[in-house]
Design a protein around this motif. Structure first.
Motif, PDB file in Angstrom:
ATOM      1  N   UNK A 209       4.491   2.288   6.921  1.00 25.32           N
ATOM      2  CA  UNK A 209       4.520   3.024   8.189  1.00 25.32           C
ATOM      3  C   UNK A 209       3.610   4.239   8.061  1.00 25.32           C
ATOM      4  N   UNK A 210       2.571   4.286   8.903  1.00 23.08           N
ATOM      5  CA  UNK A 210       1.634   5.414   8.910  1.00 23.08           C
ATOM      6  C   UNK A 210       2.042   6.395  10.011  1.00 23.08           C
ATOM      7  N   UNK A 211       2.132   7.672   9.677  1.00 23.14           N
ATOM      8  CA  UNK A 211       2.526   8.682  10.667  1.00 23.14           C
ATOM      9  C   UNK A 211       1.633   9.909  10.491  1.00 23.14           C
ATOM     10  N   UNK A 212       0.931  10.316  11.557  1.00 23.29           N
ATOM     11  CA  UNK A 212       0.114  11.544  11.543  1.00 23.29           C
ATOM     12  C   UNK A 212       0.884  12.624  12.299  1.00 23.29           C
ATOM     13  N   UNK A 213       0.907  13.848  11.741  1.00 21.77           N
ATOM     14  CA  UNK A 213       1.681  14.928  12.352  1.00 21.77           C
ATOM     15  C   UNK A 213       0.803  16.150  12.653  1.00 21.77           C
ATOM     16  N   UNK A 221      -2.012  12.376  19.658  1.00 20.59           N
ATOM     17  CA  UNK A 221      -3.393  12.624  20.091  1.00 20.59           C
ATOM     18  C   UNK A 221      -4.228  11.368  19.812  1.00 20.59           C
ATOM     19  N   UNK A 222      -5.304  11.159  20.559  1.00 20.38           N
ATOM     20  CA  UNK A 222      -6.230  10.072  20.209  1.00 20.38           C
ATOM     21  C   UNK A 222      -6.797  10.305  18.815  1.00 20.38           C
ATOM     22  N   UNK A 223      -6.664   9.333  17.939  1.00 18.34           N
ATOM     23  CA  UNK A 223      -7.124   9.475  16.571  1.00 18.34           C
ATOM     24  C   UNK A 223      -7.304   8.080  15.976  1.00 18.34           C
ATOM     25  N   UNK A 224      -7.701   8.016  14.719  1.00 22.11           N
ATOM     26  CA  UNK A 224      -7.919   6.718  14.078  1.00 22.11           C
ATOM     27  C   UNK A 224      -7.520   6.773  12.611  1.00 22.11           C
ATOM     28  N   UNK A 225      -7.182   5.575  12.095  1.00 24.67           N
ATOM     29  CA  UNK A 225      -6.876   5.392  10.682  1.00 24.67           C
ATOM     30  C   UNK A 225      -7.817   4.336  10.104  1.00 24.67           C
ATOM     31  N   UNK A 226      -8.073   4.459   8.812  1.00 27.58           N
ATOM     32  CA  UNK A 226      -8.677   3.366   8.053  1.00 27.58           C
ATOM     33  C   UNK A 226      -7.888   3.238   6.760  1.00 27.58           C
ATOM     34  N   UNK A 227      -7.375   2.030   6.514  1.00 28.83           N
ATOM     35  CA  UNK A 227      -6.588   1.787   5.309  1.00 28.83           C
ATOM     36  C   UNK A 227      -7.430   0.942   4.371  1.00 28.83           C
ATOM     37  N   UNK A 228      -7.601   1.424   3.129  1.00 32.03           N
ATOM     38  CA  UNK A 228      -8.410   0.733   2.138  1.00 32.03           C
ATOM     39  C   UNK A 228      -7.516   0.185   1.021  1.00 32.03           C
ATOM     40  N   UNK A 229      -7.792  -1.036   0.612  1.00 31.97           N
ATOM     41  CA  UNK A 229      -7.162  -1.569  -0.601  1.00 31.97           C
ATOM     42  C   UNK A 229      -8.075  -1.229  -1.768  1.00 31.97           C
ATOM     43  N   UNK A 230      -7.508  -0.691  -2.829  1.00 32.86           N
ATOM     44  CA  UNK A 230      -8.306  -0.186  -3.945  1.00 32.86           C
ATOM     45  C   UNK A 230      -8.393  -1.167  -5.103  1.00 32.86           C
ATOM     46  N   UNK A 231      -7.518  -2.159  -5.160  1.00 32.11           N
ATOM     47  CA  UNK A 231      -7.541  -3.127  -6.260  1.00 32.11           C
ATOM     48  C   UNK A 231      -8.768  -4.036  -6.131  1.00 32.11           C
ATOM     49  N   UNK A 233     -11.953  -3.239  -6.106  1.00 31.61           N
ATOM     50  CA  UNK A 233     -13.001  -2.702  -5.251  1.00 31.61           C
ATOM     51  C   UNK A 233     -12.416  -2.176  -3.952  1.00 31.61           C
ATOM     52  N   UNK A 234     -13.045  -1.182  -3.402  1.00 25.60           N
ATOM     53  CA  UNK A 234     -12.555  -0.529  -2.175  1.00 25.60           C
ATOM     54  C   UNK A 234     -12.876  -1.405  -0.963  1.00 25.60           C
ATOM     55  N   UNK A 235     -11.835  -1.834  -0.242  1.00 27.41           N
ATOM     56  CA  UNK A 235     -12.034  -2.727   0.902  1.00 27.41           C
ATOM     57  C   UNK A 235     -11.111  -2.336   2.046  1.00 27.41           C
ATOM     58  N   UNK A 236     -11.708  -2.138   3.249  1.00 29.02           N
ATOM     59  CA  UNK A 236     -10.918  -1.783   4.431  1.00 29.02           C
ATOM     60  C   UNK A 236     -10.115  -2.995   4.890  1.00 29.02           C
ATOM     61  N   UNK A 237      -8.818  -2.801   5.124  1.00 32.48           N
ATOM     62  CA  UNK A 237      -7.968  -3.912   5.556  1.00 32.48           C
ATOM     63  C   UNK A 237      -7.346  -3.696   6.938  1.00 32.48           C
ATOM     64  N   UNK A 238      -7.366  -2.445   7.436  1.00 36.94           N
ATOM     65  CA  UNK A 238      -6.767  -2.177   8.750  1.00 36.94           C
ATOM     66  C   UNK A 238      -7.370  -0.908   9.325  1.00 36.94           C
ATOM     67  N   UNK A 239      -7.391  -0.824  10.682  1.00 40.71           N
ATOM     68  CA  UNK A 239      -7.959   0.353  11.348  1.00 40.71           C
ATOM     69  C   UNK A 239      -7.177   0.647  12.629  1.00 40.71           C
ATOM     70  N   UNK A 258      -6.959   9.316   7.652  1.00 41.27           N
ATOM     71  CA  UNK A 258      -6.670   9.637   9.052  1.00 41.27           C
ATOM     72  C   UNK A 258      -7.738  10.584   9.583  1.00 41.27           C
ATOM     73  N   UNK A 259      -8.231  10.314  10.802  1.00 36.91           N
ATOM     74  CA  UNK A 259      -9.284  11.136  11.402  1.00 36.91           C
ATOM     75  C   UNK A 259      -8.827  11.621  12.767  1.00 36.91           C
TER      76      UNK A 259
END
Length: 284
Positions: A209-213, A221-231, A233-239, A258-259
Motif C-alpha cells: 500500500x503506497x500512501x503520500x502525505x 493532490x495530483x501526483x505520480x509514483x514509480x515503483x522499481x524492482x531492484x533484484x 537490475x533496476x526495473x519499473x513495474x508500476x506507475x 513519489x513525485x
C-alpha cells in the motif's frame, strides 16, 4: 364371370386381365424410379462427408469439434458444421475445409462433384493441456516454440482465470502466467499425441500500500509514483497516478519514487511472501 358355351372366359375377360397386368407393371416401374432403383440421374443426399479420428483418452466433447467449409471463389456462403462425422450438400467446385478443436487448426482443399460423395478424413496429432495457478486472477499467454528457429508464436491469451484446459497440436510450448505488478512465471511444456499434460504454477506475492502525505494527512493532490524492482537490475513495474495505490508484487527488494509539484521522495522496502506492506512517504 362371363363364359361361352364351352365354359371358357370370353375375350372381354382376357382383355381385362391383360390390362390389369399392364397397370401393375407400370406402377412398379414408377415406384422403382421414385426410389432410385433404375434411375441413373438420382443424386446423393450429400456430396461432402467429413470425419475426424481422435484419441478417446483426450475426452473431447462432440460440441467442441468445429468445421468450416468455404468455397475458394467465395461465391457461396460459408458452411459451419460440428461433430465427428458432419455431411453437407454443396454445388460442385473447389472448397477449403477447416477443422478447429481448441487451439488446433487444420485445413484441406478439396474438389467437390455434384453427383458423387467426396470423403475427407482428418487424423490430427493433438494432446490436451491442463494447467492451473495458485491465483484466481492469473493472466495466461501460450506460445508455440519452433525447435528449429527458437521463435515463439502466441497461440492463446486469456485473462483472470485460475486454470486453462485446451487441445493443442503435439509439440513444444511456453506458458507465461502473470498477475499483479511484475509477478510472472514461465514454464516450458511438451504436448504428446494423445496425451494429457498437467502442470501447476505457483506465483507467491505480497501486498503493498503506497500512501503520500502532506501535513500528516493524505496528500490528495495530483501526483505520480514509480515503483522499481531492484533484484536483477533496476526495473519499473508500476506507475500509479494517485496519492495512494494498492499493488500486488512478487517477493523481493523495491524502491518507490513519489513525485509531487516537481519534488521527489524515495523509499526502499522489501516484500516477503503473503505479507502486507504499508509504505508511507511524506511529501513535505
Amino acid at each position: 364371370m362371363l363364359t361361352n358355351k364351352n365354359n371358357q372366359p370370353t375375350a372381354w375377360v382376357k382383355m381385362d386381365a391383360a390390362w390389369s397386368r399392364n397397370m401393375v407393371v407400370g406402377a412398379l416401374l414408377l415406384l422403382g424410379s421414385s426410389l432410385g432403383i433404375a434411375g441413373e440421374n438420382t443424386l446423393p443426399l450429400h456430396n461432402l462427408s467429413l470425419s475426424v479420428s481422435l484419441p478417446a483418452a483426450l475426452g473431447i466433447a462432440v460440441r467442441d469439434i468445429g468445421w468450416q467449409v468455404q468455397a475458394q471463389d467465395t461465391s457461396h456462403k460459408t458452411q459451419r458444421l460440428a461433430g465427428l462425422f458432419p455431411a453437407v450438400s454443396l454445388p460442385a467446385g473447389k472448397y477449403e475445409v477447416s477443422l478447429v478443436i481448441g487451439a488446433y487448426e487444420e485445413h484441406k482443399v478439396v474438389e467437390v462433384a455434384a453427383a458423387n460423395v467426396t470423403t475427407v478424413p482428418f487424423t490430427p496429432s493433438v494432446g490436451r493441456l491442463r494447467v492451473s495457478s495458485d491465483a484466481e486472477d492469473t493472466n495466461w499467454s501460450l506460445s508455440a516454440v519452433s525447435a528449429d528457429t527458437k521463435v515463439a508464436k502466441v497461440l492463446m491469451q486469456h485473462e483472470d482465470s485460475q486454470q486453462i484446459d485446451t487441445i493443442l497440436p503435439a509439440g513444444d510450448y511456453e506458458m507465461l502466467a502473470s498477475r499483479g505488478n511484475g509477478i510472472s512465471h514461465t514454464q516450458r511444456l511438451r504436448i504428446t499425441p494423445g496425451g494429457i499434460n498437467r502442470a501447476s504454477i505457483q506465483m507467491p506475492g505480497g501486498k503493498v500500500s503506497l500512501i503520500a502525505t502532506l501535513n500528516n494527512g493524505p496528500a490528495l493532490r495530483p501526483m505520480s509514483w514509480t515503483v522499481y524492482r531492484l533484484d536483477g537490475g533496476r526495473k519499473a513495474i508500476a506507475a500509479p497516478k494517485r496519492h495512494s495505490a494498492n499493488l500486488l508484487v512478487s517477493p523481493g527488494h523495491y524502491e518507490a519514487v513519489a513525485t509531487l509539484n516537481g519534488q521527489e521522495r524515495r523509499r526502499a522496502f522489501t516484500v516477503l511472501t503473503d505479507t502486507s506492506n504499508r509504505i508511507v512517504v511524506a511529501m513535505d
